[in-house]
Design an enzyme around this catalytic site. Sequence first.
Site, PDB file in Angstrom:
ATOM      1  N   SER A   1      -9.745   2.068   2.875  1.00  0.00           N
ATOM      2  CA  SER A   1      -8.893   2.796   1.984  1.00  0.00           C
ATOM      3  C   SER A   1      -7.966   1.920   1.137  1.00  0.00           C
ATOM      4  O   SER A   1      -7.495   2.363   0.095  1.00  0.00           O
ATOM      5  CB  SER A   1      -8.023   3.769   2.788  1.00  0.00           C
ATOM      6  OG  SER A   1      -7.138   3.076   3.639  1.00  0.00           O
TER       7      SER A   1
ATOM      8  N   SER B   1      -9.744  -0.349   7.047  1.00  0.00           N
ATOM      9  CA  SER B   1      -9.159  -0.195   5.702  1.00  0.00           C
ATOM     10  C   SER B   1      -8.452  -1.432   5.161  1.00  0.00           C
ATOM     11  O   SER B   1      -8.064  -1.453   3.987  1.00  0.00           O
ATOM     12  CB  SER B   1      -8.186   0.978   5.680  1.00  0.00           C
ATOM     13  OG  SER B   1      -8.883   2.193   5.731  1.00  0.00           O
TER      14      SER B   1
ATOM     15  N   LYS C   1       0.843  -1.200   0.000  1.00  0.00           N
ATOM     16  CA  LYS C   1       0.000   0.000   0.000  1.00  0.00           C
ATOM     17  C   LYS C   1       0.882   1.256   0.000  1.00  0.00           C
ATOM     18  O   LYS C   1       1.896   1.307   0.705  1.00  0.00           O
ATOM     19  CB  LYS C   1      -0.904  -0.028   1.234  1.00  0.00           C
ATOM     20  CG  LYS C   1      -2.019   1.002   1.243  1.00  0.00           C
ATOM     21  CD  LYS C   1      -2.892   0.813   2.494  1.00  0.00           C
ATOM     22  CE  LYS C   1      -4.006   1.824   2.589  1.00  0.00           C
ATOM     23  NZ  LYS C   1      -4.800   1.671   3.828  1.00  0.00           N
TER      24      LYS C   1
END
Lengths: 99, 492
Positions: free
Chosen positions: B155, B179, B80
Amino acid sequence: MTAISREEVAHLARLARLAVTDEELDMFAGQLDVILQSVARVGEVAAEDIPPTSHSVPLTNVFRPDEPRPGLTRAAALAGAPDSAEDRFRVPRILDEEE
Amino acid sequence: MSSLIKKTAAELGELIAAGQTSALEVTREHLDQISKVDGRVHAFLHVDVEGALAAAKAVDARRAAGEKLGPLAGVPIAVKDVVTTKGLPTTAGSKILEGWVPPYDATLVERLKDAGTVILGKTNMDEFAMGSSTEYSAYGPTFNPWDLTRIPGGSGGGSSAALAAYEAPLSIGTDTGGSIRQPGAVTGTVGAKPTYGGTSRYGLIAFSSSLDTPGPCARTVLDAALLHEVIAGHDPRDSTSIPAPVSPVVAAARQGMSGDLTGVKLGLVKEFMSAEGAEPGVVAAFHAAVESLTKLGAEIVEISCPNFVYALPTYYLIAPSECSSNLARFDGVRYGLRVGDNGVNSLEEVMSLTREAGFGPEVKRRIMVGTYALSSGYYDAYYGQAQKVRTLITRDFQAAFEKVDALISPTTPFVAFQLGARTADPSSMYLADLYTIPSNLYGGPAISVPCGLSEGLPVGLQVMAPTLADDRMYRVAAALESTIGTLTPPEL
């Protein structure tokens, strides 16, 4: 009832160093009002005598040995800066010349 | 489609260690898949072809030299974009960090490299990890491989979509309010939030420091556990890192795979069963999964956690408060964007113009909500009160875990929604995290595992465990997976 006015949102934006536009102010004022009214529900909980939790891990005063270790070189630290001069971060004028 | 990209990380690691395939071959096939599908999925913000091939060759060289390889050596992974990677661009999905190249690796990235995993690139995300759909990325949304008109969650939508699109068998996410778990649920993949402090935050770009928790994403529970074991453990560079051994997560996943949950007691959170907002199809898939858990020998009881209904407003005070403070560092001085530096504007004006140009709408909203909650006159009623309710939510968990081994719930109230469906009303987006937020406030571990389909789209079941008992959630999740199986998305 509104939780927050457009003028208060403008004040928050100034505090937060956000040069928001008038259109954004119109949008944010309504949205922040909805959000703040919704989060105000925490006030329904009777919690006068409850201690606050700032952190889920009960660790305090975490120490490590004070030993020199390699850090970033000056060049590496400055490599991502928008502007630098004389091996330092260069920033815009803070004081007027007369001051 | 090649056969290697459909394999699990555990299988790939074994094949590479046994010399039945090479890390280079495995890496090339994943890079090929990225070239083939990422134009449509947009899971990646940056693909590091050269770095990945070099890392794969290094693993193959180590094997050729007779070195014994670890279980994930040579296995590709996507990271990420909120985690720093030395020499690889890291933006956190924000324009304010466009073009920034970190001068250091996050601790977890160091550990990934030490374990021989091959970093393919950086994945898309909501800006600074604030959002539940990846639509708040400054670089455009990610699309759900199950249906490209729908969101992949957020997210960490890029990290989960990369798994569902077979672009990577493993990925790294971060979970502040859900997330990792919510994107896992809506993409039919596995996502685990470790115990807070169980994985290092060093090198994680901070959103809400008392909640942010990096963790593993994978297509199987065992793969998630293998990755968990690599990245977890004490880090002296993070003062909130827990100096305790990591619970035996891999052994627990293997135990769960036997499909026996005899003696395990699971609690259904009563307040979540009656809560409005969960879609009927999600509730149906969840209840079918609960029946499966019963058949595996688990005992199911209903547990009341009365303060969980206040988790959402508590979170939306604490997280924005911490974010308004953390994001003060983006001031146009040390890294990233600088706007309006024309020799006339003052430093303060340059900061305000930079932040205005660099931050997107959701980040600005949260900074202002946090600024409000922390301001004099409102602090006690908002931030202070939220911290007290956080204590009560923690006590609900502690009382529940005196009666049951773990709590279960749907991961998120709804399946993947259409892009654009919730951006006009920010508070409707916040509901996506209704069931995931309590574990963040408490700090305990929680995992999402696929439990079926609703209207042809994946539904996740969440297992919440006590602090430091990460192994327990892996056992339950692996057991459920052993009977339900993994979900296979349509071919892209």
